[in-house]
Design an enzyme around this catalytic site. Structure first.
Site, PDB file in Angstrom:
ATOM      1  CB  ALA A  71      36.769  35.461  40.144  1.00 52.56           C
ATOM      2  N   GLY A 114      37.157  37.194  44.792  1.00 52.46           N
ATOM      3  CA  GLY A 114      36.596  35.653  45.325  1.00 52.46           C
ATOM      4  C   GLY A 114      37.914  34.816  46.422  1.00 52.46           C
ATOM      5  CD  GLU A 117      33.143  36.328  47.026  1.00 52.55           C
ATOM      6  OE1 GLU A 117      33.743  36.645  45.900  1.00 52.55           O
ATOM      7  OE2 GLU A 117      31.811  36.587  47.068  1.00 52.55           O
ATOM      8  CD  GLU A 137      33.960  41.095  45.357  1.00 56.87           C
ATOM      9  OE1 GLU A 137      34.781  42.127  46.187  1.00 56.87           O
ATOM     10  OE2 GLU A 137      34.459  39.973  44.700  1.00 56.87           O
TER      11      GLU A 137
HETATM   12  N1  DAK Z   1      41.637  38.490  37.389  1.00 55.26           N
HETATM   13  C1  DAK Z   1      42.618  38.521  36.032  1.00 55.26           C
HETATM   14  N2  DAK Z   1      44.236  38.678  36.876  1.00 55.26           N
HETATM   15  C2  DAK Z   1      44.395  39.454  38.267  1.00 55.26           C
HETATM   16  C3  DAK Z   1      43.575  39.830  39.104  1.00 55.26           C
HETATM   17  C4  DAK Z   1      42.185  39.267  38.479  1.00 55.26           C
HETATM   18  N3  DAK Z   1      41.198  39.107  39.733  1.00 55.26           N
HETATM   19  N4  DAK Z   1      44.806  40.281  39.392  1.00 55.26           N
HETATM   20  C5  DAK Z   1      45.427  40.031  39.430  1.00 55.26           C
HETATM   21  N5  DAK Z   1      45.250  40.257  37.936  1.00 55.26           N
HETATM   22  C6  DAK Z   1      46.997  39.548  37.110  1.00 55.26           C
HETATM   23  C7  DAK Z   1      47.287  41.276  36.432  1.00 55.26           C
HETATM   24  O1  DAK Z   1      46.072  42.126  35.701  1.00 55.26           O
HETATM   25  C8  DAK Z   1      48.377  41.469  36.555  1.00 55.26           C
HETATM   26  O2  DAK Z   1      49.154  40.583  35.195  1.00 55.26           O
HETATM   27  P1  DAK Z   1      49.779  41.272  33.940  1.00 55.26           P
HETATM   28  O3  DAK Z   1      49.355  42.854  33.935  1.00 55.26           O
HETATM   29  O4  DAK Z   1      51.302  41.095  35.120  1.00 55.26           O
HETATM   30  O5  DAK Z   1      49.515  40.120  32.469  1.00 55.26           O
HETATM   31  C9  DAK Z   1      49.025  40.003  37.215  1.00 55.26           C
HETATM   32  O6  DAK Z   1      48.056  40.022  37.833  1.00 55.26           O
HETATM   33  C10 DAK Z   1      50.052  40.916  39.047  1.00 55.26           C
HETATM   34  O7  DAK Z   1      48.544  42.393  39.204  1.00 55.26           O
HETATM   35  P2  DAK Z   1      48.567  43.588  39.822  1.00 55.26           P
HETATM   36  O8  DAK Z   1      50.014  44.279  38.416  1.00 55.26           O
HETATM   37  O9  DAK Z   1      47.717  44.211  39.254  1.00 55.26           O
HETATM   38  O10 DAK Z   1      50.078  43.752  40.816  1.00 55.26           O
HETATM   39  P3  DAK Z   1      49.575  44.658  41.637  1.00 55.26           P
HETATM   40  O11 DAK Z   1      50.826  44.320  42.844  1.00 55.26           O
HETATM   41  O12 DAK Z   1      50.067  45.416  41.459  1.00 55.26           O
HETATM   42  O13 DAK Z   1      48.132  44.457  42.299  1.00 55.26           O
HETATM   43  C11 DAK Z   1      46.161  43.762  43.791  1.00 55.26           C
HETATM   44  C12 DAK Z   1      47.715  43.908  44.145  1.00 55.26           C
HETATM   45  C13 DAK Z   1      46.254  42.173  44.167  1.00 55.26           C
HETATM   46  C14 DAK Z   1      46.116  44.860  44.563  1.00 55.26           C
HETATM   47  C15 DAK Z   1      45.959  44.368  41.842  1.00 55.26           C
HETATM   48  O14 DAK Z   1      45.658  43.367  40.930  1.00 55.26           O
HETATM   49  C16 DAK Z   1      44.203  44.100  42.051  1.00 55.26           C
HETATM   50  O15 DAK Z   1      43.580  44.669  42.050  1.00 55.26           O
HETATM   51  N6  DAK Z   1      43.520  42.400  41.954  1.00 55.26           N
HETATM   52  C17 DAK Z   1      41.651  42.522  41.438  1.00 55.26           C
HETATM   53  C18 DAK Z   1      41.933  42.500  42.560  1.00 55.26           C
HETATM   54  C19 DAK Z   1      40.159  42.435  42.175  1.00 55.26           C
HETATM   55  O16 DAK Z   1      39.766  43.102  41.646  1.00 55.26           O
HETATM   56  N7  DAK Z   1      39.531  41.488  43.097  1.00 55.26           N
HETATM   57  C20 DAK Z   1      37.763  41.324  42.864  1.00 55.26           C
HETATM   58  C21 DAK Z   1      37.750  40.110  41.658  1.00 55.26           C
HETATM   59  S1  DAK Z   1      35.923  39.875  41.690  1.00 55.26           S
HETATM   60  C22 DAK Z   1      31.085  34.104  41.335  1.00 55.26           C
HETATM   61  C23 DAK Z   1      32.238  33.450  42.337  1.00 55.26           C
HETATM   62  C24 DAK Z   1      33.315  34.380  42.550  1.00 55.26           C
HETATM   63  C25 DAK Z   1      32.968  35.410  42.196  1.00 55.26           C
HETATM   64  C26 DAK Z   1      32.388  35.572  41.485  1.00 55.26           C
HETATM   65  C27 DAK Z   1      31.263  35.004  41.214  1.00 55.26           C
HETATM   66  N8  DAK Z   1      29.805  33.038  41.297  1.00 55.26           N
HETATM   67  C28 DAK Z   1      30.232  31.947  41.805  1.00 55.26           C
HETATM   68  C29 DAK Z   1      28.642  33.816  40.921  1.00 55.26           C
HETATM   69  C30 DAK Z   1      34.484  36.331  42.521  1.00 55.26           C
HETATM   70  C31 DAK Z   1      34.695  38.164  41.707  1.00 55.26           C
HETATM   71  C32 DAK Z   1      36.083  38.357  41.899  1.00 55.26           C
HETATM   72  O17 DAK Z   1      36.252  37.974  42.696  1.00 55.26           O
END
Ligand code: DAK
Length: 266
Positions: A71, A114, A117, A137
């Site tokens: 997300a 997400g 998921e 997460e």
């Molecule tokens: N959200 C927003 N932006 C994101 C993002 C995300 N999840 N993942 C990546 N980006 C953005 C980065 O901020 C970056 O943007 P700029 O800085 O260029 O503006 C761009 O994408 C490229 O990312 P990186 O520079 O980080 O790229 P890398 O190759 O170095 O790393 C990576 C790739 C995938 C390992 C890294 O980006 C990463 O760790 N991303 C976050 C992964 C993460 O923590 N995902 C979980 C998020 S929480 C619900 C529904 C859904 C959810 C919960 C509840 N309900 C229905 C209640 C879900 C929650 C989640 O998913």
């Protein structure tokens, strides 16, 4: 929407390929982070596909580089728990798991948080050899909130699900295949074609039987479903109910006449 017509939206590309709908996540600059607008568009598309009898199977895909990195963290970071609970956009996430027709996730690259998921909410998963799965997460202060802990616990059991959600450990495509998280793994250049080919195969099946099959399997996995005998009873009832369909008559008649059936979805 006529065949092959493409509707370009900001964050989701919606295409119809015969009886198969293809939804492509399209936020490359944010690694397909599943923003509110994107999930709203997906909810709208699924609502239309549910009502459209010409659509029999839905494929949800990302790009070769990334399925989805979760997300959108920037939309959530400043929220309170009360705001999160009241957020109408989040209810969109249940549209995929509640969708009555078969769904296939076509996954290449990252399927994180997400993103995983969303893939787990689909019925079948085709992965490219480069797919990477994780629930990271915990490293940003939360836990999976869209079914990750529950679906992984059912799919993988307690120890592996806890390992994934407590450590965020990444799972490769081949490990995911060996664990039953994905149905098949193919070379990266084939992942989308394979998913679409599979979708066409399933879309050639009688759709009422496909919906009944999906309903019965999901009921068997639903802890709220009253009991094992009740699930078996539902299966039997769904089986009987298909005998009032034209497709059952056609399917069995075609078998005895040694010809290919022509299903009408009636
Ligand atoms: N959200 C927003 N932006 C994101 C993002 C995300 N999840 N993942 C990546 N980006 C953005 C980065 O901020 C970056 O943007 P700029 O800085 O260029 O503006 C761009 O994408 C490229 O990312 P990186 O520079 O980080 O790229 P890398 O190759 O170095 O790393 C990576 C790739 C995938 C390992 C890294 O980006 C990463 O760790 N991303 C976050 C992964 C993460 O923590 N995902 C979980 C998020 S929480 C619900 C529904 C859904 C959810 C919960 C509840 N309900 C229905 C209640 C879900 C929650 C989640 O998913």
């Amino acid at each position: 929407m006529p065949d092959s017509m493409t509707q370009l939206t900001q964050e989701l590309i919606v295409e119809q390929k015969g009886s198969v709908a293809l939804l492509t996540l399209n936020r490359p600059e944010a690694l397909n982070a599943l923003s509110h607008p994107l999930m709203d568009q997906m909810g709208e598309a699924l609502k239309n596909f549910e009502a459209n009898s010409a659509i029999r199977v839905v494929v949800i895909a990302g790009s070769e580089r990334v399925f989805a990195a979760g997300a959108d963290i920037s939309e959530m970071q400043g929220k309170t728990s009360a705001e999160m609970r009241a957020d109408p956009h989040l209810s969109r996430w249940d549209m995929v798991s509640n969708f009555p027709k078969p769904t296939i996730a076509a996954i290449s690259g990252y399927a994180l948080g997400g993103g995983l998921e969303l893939a787990l909410a689909c019925d079948l998963r085709v992965a490219s050899e480069t797919a990477v799965f994780a629930q990271p997460e915990i490293s940003i202060g939360v836990i999976p909130g869209a079914g990750g802990t529950v679906r992984l616990a059912r799919l993988l059991g307690r120890a592996l699900a806890l390992e994934m959600v407590l450590t965020g450990r990444r799972i490769s495509a081949h490990e995911a295949l060996s664990l039953g998280m994905v149905n098949r793994v193919v070379p990266v250049e084939l992942f989308l074609d394979e998913a679409i080919k599979w979708a066409h195969q399933i879309s050639a099946m009688p759709p009422l039987a496909a919906a009944a099959a999906k309903k019965s399997v999901l009921s068997a996995l639903n802890p709220d479903y009253p009991s094992y005998p009740a699930a078996l009873k539902l299966e039997r009832e769904l089986f009987y109910s298909l005998f009032d369909t034209e497709d059952q008559k056609e399917g069995m008649q075609a078998f005895t006449q040694k010809r290919k059936p022509e299903f009408k979805g009636k």
